[in-house]
Motif scaffolding. Sequence first.
Motif, short mmCIF file in Angstrom:
data_model
loop_
_atom_site.label_atom_id
_atom_site.label_comp_id
_atom_site.label_asym_id
_atom_site.label_seq_id
_atom_site.Cartn_x
_atom_site.Cartn_y
_atom_site.Cartn_z
N VAL A 148 89.58 2.48 48.90
CA VAL A 148 88.32 2.95 48.30
C VAL A 148 87.47 3.73 49.31
O VAL A 148 87.65 3.61 50.54
N ILE A 149 86.56 4.50 48.77
CA ILE A 149 85.56 5.24 49.55
C ILE A 149 84.21 4.77 49.05
O ILE A 149 84.00 4.71 47.83
N ASN A 150 83.31 4.45 49.98
CA ASN A 150 82.01 3.93 49.56
C ASN A 150 80.90 4.91 49.99
O ASN A 150 80.53 4.97 51.17
N PRO A 151 80.38 5.71 49.04
CA PRO A 151 79.36 6.69 49.40
C PRO A 151 78.12 6.08 50.05
O PRO A 151 77.62 6.60 51.04
N LEU A 152 77.63 4.96 49.51
CA LEU A 152 76.40 4.40 50.06
C LEU A 152 76.62 3.95 51.51
O LEU A 152 75.80 4.22 52.39
N LYS A 153 77.78 3.33 51.74
CA LYS A 153 78.07 2.88 53.11
C LYS A 153 78.16 4.07 54.06
O LYS A 153 77.67 4.02 55.19
N THR A 154 78.74 5.16 53.58
CA THR A 154 78.85 6.36 54.40
C THR A 154 77.45 6.88 54.75
O THR A 154 77.17 7.25 55.90
N GLY A 155 76.57 6.85 53.76
CA GLY A 155 75.19 7.29 54.01
C GLY A 155 74.49 6.40 55.03
O GLY A 155 73.79 6.89 55.92
N ILE A 156 74.68 5.10 54.88
CA ILE A 156 74.03 4.16 55.81
C ILE A 156 74.51 4.43 57.23
O ILE A 156 73.76 4.37 58.20
N ARG A 157 75.78 4.77 57.35
CA ARG A 157 76.36 5.00 58.67
C ARG A 157 75.84 6.29 59.31
O ARG A 157 75.58 6.33 60.50
N PHE A 158 75.68 7.32 58.52
CA PHE A 158 75.41 8.63 59.14
C PHE A 158 73.97 9.12 58.99
O PHE A 158 73.59 10.10 59.63
N ALA A 159 73.16 8.48 58.17
CA ALA A 159 71.77 8.95 58.02
C ALA A 159 71.02 8.70 59.32
O ALA A 159 71.26 7.72 60.03
N ASP A 160 70.09 9.60 59.63
CA ASP A 160 69.28 9.40 60.83
C ASP A 160 68.29 8.25 60.65
O ASP A 160 67.91 7.60 61.62
N ARG A 164 69.98 21.52 62.61
CA ARG A 164 68.98 20.67 63.27
C ARG A 164 68.26 19.73 62.29
O ARG A 164 67.45 18.92 62.70
N ALA A 165 68.56 19.85 61.02
CA ALA A 165 67.88 19.01 60.03
C ALA A 165 68.24 17.53 60.22
O ALA A 165 69.37 17.21 60.62
N ARG A 166 67.28 16.66 59.98
CA ARG A 166 67.53 15.21 60.03
C ARG A 166 67.61 14.68 58.60
O ARG A 166 67.11 15.31 57.68
N SER A 167 68.23 13.49 58.49
CA SER A 167 68.39 12.95 57.13
C SER A 167 67.81 11.55 57.03
O SER A 167 67.93 10.74 57.95
N VAL A 168 67.19 11.28 55.90
CA VAL A 168 66.71 9.94 55.56
C VAL A 168 67.46 9.52 54.29
O VAL A 168 67.60 10.33 53.37
N LEU A 169 67.93 8.30 54.28
CA LEU A 169 68.53 7.75 53.05
C LEU A 169 67.68 6.59 52.59
O LEU A 169 67.49 5.62 53.34
N THR A 176 73.48 10.89 46.53
CA THR A 176 73.30 11.96 47.53
C THR A 176 73.60 11.44 48.94
O THR A 176 73.24 12.08 49.93
N ALA A 177 74.28 10.30 49.02
CA ALA A 177 74.46 9.64 50.31
C ALA A 177 75.51 10.31 51.20
O ALA A 177 75.66 9.94 52.36
N PHE A 178 76.25 11.28 50.67
CA PHE A 178 77.18 12.01 51.53
C PHE A 178 76.48 13.12 52.33
O PHE A 178 77.08 13.68 53.25
N LEU A 179 75.23 13.42 51.99
CA LEU A 179 74.57 14.52 52.68
C LEU A 179 74.47 14.30 54.20
O LEU A 179 74.76 15.22 54.98
#
Length: 486
Positions: free
Chosen positions: A205-217, A163-168, A144-147
Amino acid sequence: MPALKLCVLSSEILPYAKTGGLADVAGALVPNLRRLGHEVHAFMPLYSAVHAARSELHPVPGVQQLPLVIGDSEYRFSLQSASFPGTDVAMYFIDCPALYDRPTYYTNDPDEHRRFLAFTRATLESCRRLGLAPHIFHCNDWHTAFLPLYLKTLYASDPLLSRARSVLTIHNIGYQGVMPSAAAADLGLEHPESWLDADDWAHGVINPLKTGIRFADAVTTVSPTYAREICDGPLGMGMQAILRSRKDPVVGILNGVDYKDWDPRHDPYLTSHFSPQDLRGKRKNKELLIAATRLEPAVARPLIGMVTRLAEQKGIDLLFDALPALLQECDFGLLVLGSGDPRYVAFFEGLARRFPARVAFRLGYDEALAHLIEAGSDIFLMPSRYEPCGLNQMYSLRYGTIPIVRNTGGLADSVQHFDARSGQGTGCVFNDYDAPAVRWAIETTLDWFALPNTWQRLMQNAMAQDFSWTRQIVKYDDLYRGMLSA
Ligand code: ADP
């Protein structure tokens, strides 16, 4: 403090689907966040096995047969719902047979990434349809790391969700969900490459977890030691730089234990219960365990248990050298329940053939046997190479089953090495990832076992530990509130 609207997404949630600790944790977050007074909504895919087993699910009106485009395919999904057991939490299931009607929860199918992109997108679309505006989306692992990125792109101007925030939460950084960049169109983003890691993109390649780490609040992981380990060294598995580049550091919150399920006083899987004050039931469980696994009926012999995925992470390689020699030199029993890598299966099967009176191996996943091993063993072995949190060592403590663990991740945060002189400590902790270290740890623990007073003290120390969720859940509450007030 006002209650928050929280939306928890996980690819597995107990009691619906479980392959490992992620399910235990997601299944504990949901009721425990509710107990704090929050409005909790939980989402997971409707795998066919879950659908077949759960007659209580009902379709959610207004969220039926909705189109969902992933790349060049149009899927249809519907929302099914039930109350999360023992709560009034709405548990939502994304029903999309084209993606989730498979023999296993996870697959090696070429559309595996689509199964979880669709889960993520369908959850967001369901929130829209339900008029649900969570303060926080709590995502778990790569699935779910693309959310977080979707909130900042596809839903950035959505009146409900913007306005929602995200936690990964990272439960295991070894699983990143990497997919080929040829799948970029499946993300549904304009100019996807502009949002993705340039290096990965250059390498195709595309790395979902890395994307999540980058964009999660906010990014959390499941123990303070693992939080340090993944930022500082090789256990970050390539994510160290991106983790360190975050404005807010990774927060390590140790998982809790659900003592409703995992307490020898009332464990629903046990017929003989016991407590620190009355340990007679522990011996009874040991007898049952020995009988069930057809080990030689020698109840006085120390019995070492293991319940584990048979994966490289779990440190089985160390045992290849250590166990055959130790079994020749010392008198102890060994009982292993696990499934996974055929190399490790062959190793334990070989060991059981060579020492049939003292070694038993059960291949597979068996919840009832896992409880009996916790209750009936004297010692629990977890020599993990790395361990984000680990649950079995914490379960073991409650059952007076002394854990032998390596000094890593959540094992380091939950087991304190026993000092026979001061009588302090709860288990045996070894440092080096090598066979002599694990040998030393097993021998040391067997020496303690041979001294009844020492062993009693160790068991009492272990059983007095409290890793309940009530203590840990407030740390998530603090995190959410901190994010919303920032
Ligand atoms: P991981 O998530 O890395 O597998 P954890 O220690 O965090 O490790 O959680 C593992 C969970 O799965 C525990 O609840 C453990 O009892 C359970 N488990 C693992 N393997 C088996 C098995 N073969 N049979 C029954 N339960 C198992």
